[in-house]
Write an enzyme that holds these catalytic residues in place. Structure first.
Site, PDB file in Angstrom:
ATOM      1  N   CYS A 113       0.847  -1.188   0.000  1.00 59.88           N
ATOM      2  CA  CYS A 113       0.000   0.000   0.000  1.00 59.88           C
ATOM      3  C   CYS A 113       0.886   1.242   0.000  1.00 59.88           C
ATOM      4  O   CYS A 113       1.532   1.550   1.003  1.00 59.88           O
ATOM      5  CB  CYS A 113      -0.920   0.008   1.214  1.00 59.88           C
ATOM      6  SG  CYS A 113      -1.951   1.467   1.246  1.00 59.88           S
ATOM      7  N   GLY A 114       0.915   1.925  -1.135  1.00 61.20           N
ATOM      8  CA  GLY A 114       1.788   3.090  -1.262  1.00 61.20           C
ATOM      9  C   GLY A 114       1.352   4.274  -0.429  1.00 61.20           C
ATOM     10  O   GLY A 114       2.188   4.967   0.161  1.00 61.20           O
ATOM     11  N   HIS A 115       0.039   4.521  -0.352  1.00 64.03           N
ATOM     12  CA  HIS A 115      -0.391   5.667   0.461  1.00 64.03           C
ATOM     13  C   HIS A 115      -0.051   5.428   1.928  1.00 64.03           C
ATOM     14  O   HIS A 115       0.277   6.364   2.665  1.00 64.03           O
ATOM     15  CB  HIS A 115      -1.892   5.942   0.269  1.00 64.03           C
ATOM     16  CG  HIS A 115      -2.794   5.294   1.251  1.00 64.03           C
ATOM     17  ND1 HIS A 115      -3.310   4.027   1.088  1.00 64.03           N
ATOM     18  CD2 HIS A 115      -3.284   5.731   2.450  1.00 64.03           C
ATOM     19  CE1 HIS A 115      -4.076   3.719   2.117  1.00 64.03           C
ATOM     20  NE2 HIS A 115      -4.088   4.726   2.960  1.00 64.03           N
ATOM     21  N   ASP A 274     -10.221   3.971  -3.645  1.00 64.62           N
ATOM     22  CA  ASP A 274      -9.096   4.739  -3.109  1.00 64.62           C
ATOM     23  C   ASP A 274      -9.322   6.226  -3.354  1.00 64.62           C
ATOM     24  O   ASP A 274      -9.636   6.642  -4.475  1.00 64.62           O
ATOM     25  CB  ASP A 274      -7.799   4.279  -3.782  1.00 64.62           C
ATOM     26  CG  ASP A 274      -6.558   4.687  -3.014  1.00 64.62           C
ATOM     27  OD1 ASP A 274      -6.605   5.695  -2.270  1.00 64.62           O
ATOM     28  OD2 ASP A 274      -5.530   4.006  -3.155  1.00 64.62           O
ATOM     29  N   GLY A 279      -0.696   4.433  -4.468  1.00 66.71           N
ATOM     30  CA  GLY A 279       0.760   4.316  -4.599  1.00 66.71           C
ATOM     31  C   GLY A 279       1.223   3.067  -5.314  1.00 66.71           C
ATOM     32  O   GLY A 279       2.082   3.126  -6.207  1.00 66.71           O
ATOM     33  N   SER A 280       0.666   1.908  -4.935  1.00 73.08           N
ATOM     34  CA  SER A 280       1.056   0.674  -5.617  1.00 73.08           C
ATOM     35  C   SER A 280       0.499   0.652  -7.035  1.00 73.08           C
ATOM     36  O   SER A 280       1.079   0.037  -7.937  1.00 73.08           O
ATOM     37  CB  SER A 280       0.570  -0.554  -4.833  1.00 73.08           C
ATOM     38  OG  SER A 280      -0.833  -0.513  -4.634  1.00 73.08           O
TER      39      SER A 280
END
Length: 359
Positions: A113-115, A274, A279-280
């Protein structure tokens, strides 16, 4: 009530201990809440049961099997909501990592999870998991998908923007034609950025990211996800636990590099939307653009959530092989903000308090 009366009531309440008011068997879960580009992150700091497992993926499996009720407690109503997202800080098993993290949401447990990484970068510096350094503090975070290196801007004792270098991202399949009920034959790409996503332009679905209601976009993305799941069998070179389709990202189709932002909406898990550019998803989309020779090393692209207008940037950094795939490491950057701290309890006899969703 007068100001004096309000002050008196407040003064009387100061000596009252909340934990003495409720019967919870002593279970109190503390969280720090943040958001990145509008997407929430509830960081579980303490009060979580012991996870009897060694590796990060074994811990993820243990949570799914034995501790899923805690996910319900913190992600679902009345403490959370359908689109809530969380992270549990755990001890890493990678010697390079400063901390480990497991991700939770409305359907289960994601692998990347990028965020959350952007938020956790700030959190780990601010809460002194690592030593503060200017102008940038490096924080190595072990995720289920692997080690992610984050870099936190630091100045005057404060943290700001965060960038991270992804795990190796790669394209699984391009120009896959699937039969999507209600939409006919649709061509999609499947790419990995710590999680697998299907990518499809909004025009291919007869919808518009800018004007279509979010419910319309959600339903279309869900239909694509279900169709792709039946059409292909995913695999990951390192671990089969990573080989599942996380969701579908509907794009504006503007994939050729430009200084202008490109927009998308990510639908993942159980129709969760989202609020950030994902991010991903940015990682996987950059890998896809690089694979199609639409972006070069050193070129930075701005990605925008079509509804909230929040932005991340993505840059292909270097090639990196992964099994049979010609992968790429991607740099992603954004900004996270704190929204509060919580102490959550479950009183005895509170059945609804165990968590529910209405959607």
């Amino acid at each position: 009530m007068s100001d004096e009366g309000s002050t008196a009531v407040y003064a009387a309440s100061v000596g009252t201990s909340f934990t003495n008011l409720v019967d919870t068997d002593g279970v109190v879960i503390k969280t720090v809440d943040m958001h990145t580009g509008g997407e929430p992150l509830r960081i579980i700091v303490s009060g979580y049961p012991t996870i009897s497992a060694k590796t990060i993926l074994e811990k993820r499996s243990y949570m799914k099997k034995y501790l899923d009720h805690i996910r319900h407690l913190l992600m679902f109503e009345p403490r959370g909501h359908f689109n809530m997202y969380g992270a549990l800080v755990v001890l890493p098993d990678d010697p390079e990592a400063d901390a480990g993290v497991l991700f939770i949401h409305n359907e289960g447990y994601s692998t990347m999870c990028g965020h959350a990484i952007i938020a956790l970068g700030r959190y780990f510096v601010d809460y002194k998991y690592v030593s503060y350094q200017e102008p940038e503090t490096q924080v190595n975070i072990q995720c289920p998908c692997g080690l992610v290196k984050s870099y936190v801007q630091c100045s005057g004792g404060k943290t700001a923007n965060v960038r991270f270098e992804s795990v190796v991202a790669f394209v699984f399949e391009t120009d896959l034609e699937v039969d999507v009920p209600g939409f006919g034959k649709v061509t999609v790409d499947v790419s990995y950025g710590g999680a697998f996503y299907a990518f499809v332009p909004d025009s291919s679905l007869g919808i518009s990211l800018s004007t279509s209601p979010i419910a319309t976009i959600t339903d279309a993305a869900w239909a694509v996800t279900e169709a792709v799941k039946t059409a292909i069998v995913l695999d990951h070179p390192e671990n089969s636990d990573l080989a599942f389709l996380y969701g579908t990202i509907v794009t504006d189709g503007n994939d050729t590099w430009s200084e202008e932002p490109t927009s998308n909406i990510c639908m993942f898990a159980d129709k969760e939307i989202d609020r950030s550019p994902t991010g991903s998803g940015v990682t996987a989309r950059i890998a896809l653009q690089y694979h199609k020779k639409l972006i070069k090393f050193g070129q930075t692209r701005v990605f925008e959530n079509a509804k909230t207008k929040s932005r991340f940037t993505g840059t292909p950094l270097r090639e990196a092989p992964l099994g049979k795939y010609n992968g790429v490491v991607v740099g992603v950057s954004g900004r996270a903000y704190y929204t509060g701290e919580n102490h959550f309890v479950l009183e005895k006899g509170d059945e609804l308090g165990k968590g529910f969703l209405i959607h």
